[in-house]
Design an enzyme around this catalytic site. Structure first.
Site, PDB file in Angstrom:
ATOM      1  N   LYS A   1     -47.926  15.014  19.866  1.00 14.71           N
ATOM      2  CA  LYS A   1     -48.047  16.196  19.014  1.00 14.71           C
ATOM      3  C   LYS A   1     -46.889  16.297  18.029  1.00 14.71           C
ATOM      4  CE  LYS A   1     -45.838  20.223  21.044  1.00 14.71           C
ATOM      5  NZ  LYS A   1     -45.337  20.809  19.792  1.00 14.71           N
TER       6      LYS A   1
ATOM      7  N   LYS B   1     -40.711  16.698  28.201  1.00 17.30           N
ATOM      8  CA  LYS B   1     -39.399  17.001  27.614  1.00 17.30           C
ATOM      9  C   LYS B   1     -38.263  16.414  28.437  1.00 17.30           C
ATOM     10  CE  LYS B   1     -40.539  21.093  24.922  1.00 17.30           C
ATOM     11  NZ  LYS B   1     -40.196  20.861  23.551  1.00 17.30           N
TER      12      LYS B   1
ATOM     13  N   LYS C   1     -41.223  20.517  16.240  1.00 17.70           N
ATOM     14  CA  LYS C   1     -40.044  20.745  15.398  1.00 17.70           C
ATOM     15  C   LYS C   1     -38.821  20.043  15.949  1.00 17.70           C
ATOM     16  CE  LYS C   1     -40.183  25.525  16.582  1.00 17.70           C
ATOM     17  NZ  LYS C   1     -40.095  25.621  18.053  1.00 17.70           N
TER      18      LYS C   1
HETATM   19  P1  ATP Z   1     -40.285  22.188  20.400  1.00 17.52           P
HETATM   20  O1  ATP Z   1     -40.376  20.768  19.985  1.00 17.52           O
HETATM   21  O2  ATP Z   1     -38.873  22.716  20.369  1.00 17.52           O
HETATM   22  O3  ATP Z   1     -40.994  22.497  21.692  1.00 17.52           O
HETATM   23  P2  ATP Z   1     -42.593  23.129  18.934  1.00 17.52           P
HETATM   24  O4  ATP Z   1     -42.864  22.643  17.560  1.00 17.52           O
HETATM   25  O5  ATP Z   1     -43.410  22.582  20.060  1.00 17.52           O
HETATM   26  O6  ATP Z   1     -41.032  22.999  19.222  1.00 17.52           O
HETATM   27  P3  ATP Z   1     -42.746  25.802  20.056  1.00 17.52           P
HETATM   28  O7  ATP Z   1     -41.744  26.840  19.683  1.00 17.52           O
HETATM   29  O8  ATP Z   1     -42.598  25.106  21.367  1.00 17.52           O
HETATM   30  O9  ATP Z   1     -42.777  24.724  18.871  1.00 17.52           O
HETATM   31  O10 ATP Z   1     -44.194  26.424  20.002  1.00 17.52           O
HETATM   32  C1  ATP Z   1     -44.513  27.527  19.150  1.00 17.52           C
HETATM   33  C2  ATP Z   1     -46.011  27.637  18.944  1.00 17.52           C
HETATM   34  O11 ATP Z   1     -46.460  26.583  18.102  1.00 17.52           O
HETATM   35  C3  ATP Z   1     -46.831  27.522  20.250  1.00 17.52           C
HETATM   36  O12 ATP Z   1     -47.912  28.420  20.151  1.00 17.52           O
HETATM   37  C4  ATP Z   1     -47.327  26.111  20.222  1.00 17.52           C
HETATM   38  O13 ATP Z   1     -48.523  25.942  20.952  1.00 17.52           O
HETATM   39  C5  ATP Z   1     -47.545  25.913  18.730  1.00 17.52           C
HETATM   40  N1  ATP Z   1     -47.459  24.496  18.377  1.00 17.52           N
HETATM   41  C6  ATP Z   1     -46.368  23.708  18.501  1.00 17.52           C
HETATM   42  N2  ATP Z   1     -46.648  22.466  18.081  1.00 17.52           N
HETATM   43  C7  ATP Z   1     -47.958  22.480  17.698  1.00 17.52           C
HETATM   44  C8  ATP Z   1     -48.836  21.491  17.179  1.00 17.52           C
HETATM   45  N3  ATP Z   1     -48.407  20.260  16.982  1.00 17.52           N
HETATM   46  N4  ATP Z   1     -50.104  21.840  16.891  1.00 17.52           N
HETATM   47  C9  ATP Z   1     -50.527  23.106  17.090  1.00 17.52           C
HETATM   48  N5  ATP Z   1     -49.759  24.089  17.583  1.00 17.52           N
HETATM   49  C10 ATP Z   1     -48.478  23.788  17.883  1.00 17.52           C
HETATM   50 MG    MG Z   2     -42.970  23.188  22.049  1.00 18.50          MG
END
Ligand code: ATP
Ligand code: MG
Length: 339
Positions: A201, A118, A204
């Site tokens: 990965k 990040k 969001k």
């Molecule tokens: P950001 O980009 O802001 O970090 P994010 O999509 O990674 O957002 P988080 O809020 O960090 O979302 O994570 C929330 C949950 O979703 C965590 O349990 C994380 O492991 C899961 N998660 C996030 N992205 C993935 C993915 N690509 N595949 C599976 N699980 C995911």
């Molecule tokens: Mg995340």
């Protein structure tokens, strides 16, 4: 030692750092729904304090929190079966995080790959909060003596750090107080990849909307995104082992498997030998079939902000009933005076 909680306690959270994606649904929310019931006490949180480790527009943050909560509810999190709240309503999270900042070592934080990803080239200019994030996450979990944390694979290292913090606290203060929490990372949905680059990965907060499926995307958008998703020139293989070295193919098959509650083997038994022209539309149809009812319900819930807010407030009161005595005992163990 504090008596182990029974039933075992589950904690997990999602940041309001953008709209929910298919990765959040398959890697987190769907497994959370499945853990509700007599085997676990489930506590789920919209972790708004984690979101502000990167800039969030103040005027949009509260709605972002409501949107994540609506997504959880629409996907089947039941506020009667689970405790559902937003982190900022329970100040004990940050109080315990400070103590953990004084337990965790800088060398441990320096090994966190999420921070490196990040912060990128810009590590000197990111917030101190982004660096300390895993310590707040450890506090989120251990404030409830949670024993199980269902997360996507990207969070594995942070849960391991949580165990390290618990173990060092217990050792330093000579008390078996915090449990050594286990990450629960299972199934083909645990690591959903970016649709334009199968080595990254899906997130969001990722740059391009085309790289992810959002829970609120309509049917046409979902079909378009899968159609344009990167794949490769080969047809789908018959064997799982043949997906090695084909990250985009592996990801699209994993999404299908996770959405349809099948194994990767079963998906390849059906589609092995077929080309993308057949598989991608089938995947888009499946995603629409599964997501449309959830996004419809999400929109309906988001219309009633007051109802979501009062549900989160009730959840926070229940969370604090568990959190307060654990924080109080932590303060006593450390030798801090508390009123
Ligand atoms: P950001 O980009 O802001 O970090 P994010 O999509 O990674 O957002 P988080 O809020 O960090 O979302 O994570 C929330 C949950 O979703 C965590 O349990 C994380 O492991 C899961 N998660 C996030 N992205 C993935 C993915 N690509 N595949 C599976 N699980 C995911
Ligand atoms: Mg995340």
């Amino acid at each position: 030692m504090t008596a182990p909680t029974f039933p075992p306690r589950v904690f997990s959270g999602i940041k309001p750092s953008g709209g929910l994606t298919l990765g959040n649904y398959l890697g987190a929310i769907k497994p959370w729904v499945g853990m509700q019931g007599p085997s676990y006490q489930t506590i789920y949180c919209v972790v708004d304090l984690h979101a502000i480790t990167v800039w969030q527009e103040p005027a949009e943050l509260a709605d972002g929190t409501r949107e994540i909560a609506a997504g959880m509810l629409a996907a089947g999190i039941d506020p009667e079966k689970s405790i559902l709240f937003n982190q900022a309503r329970v100040p004990e999270h940050t109080q315990l995080a400070w103590i953990f900042n004084c337990v965790a070592r800088v060398g441990w934080m320096n090994r966190m790959t999420q921070f490196k990803d990040k912060a990128g080239e810009n590590a000197e200019a990111v917030s101190l909060g982004l660096y300390a994030y895993p310590s707040l996450m450890a506090a989120d979990i251990l404030l409830y003596h949670a024993t199980h944390v269902p997360v996507g694979e990207d969070q594995k290292q942070h849960v391991e750090l949580t165990r390290d913090i618990a173990a060092k606290f217990n050792h330093d203060f000579g008390r078996e107080f915090f449990p050594l929490t286990e990450a629960v990372i299972e199934g083909p949905g645990m690591r959903i990849m970016n649709l334009r680059d199968g080595t990254k990965k899906m997130s969001k907060s990722g740059e391009s909307d085309m790289e992810r499926i959002n829970m609120l995307d309509d049917a046409d958008t979902i079909a378009k995104k899968f159609k344009k998703a990167k794949s490769d020139p080969e047809p789908l293989p018959e064997e799982v082992s043949a997906l090695a070295g084909r990250p985009e193919a592996k990801n699209l098959v994993a999404i299908y498997a996770s959405l349809s509650d099948q194994s990767t083997e079963a998906v390849l038994a059906e589609f092995g030998g077929e080309g993308w022209g057949k598989f991608k539309p089938a995947l888009a149809d499946l995603a629409v079939e599964k997501l449309a009812p959830i996004s419809g319900e999400m929109r309906r819930l988001m219309d009633d902000k007051a109802e979501i807010d009062s549900m989160l407030e009730r959840g926070a009161e229940r969370a604090r009933e568990i959190a307060r005595p654990i924080l109080r005992e932590t303060y006593e163990i450390v030798g801090l005076q508390y009123s």
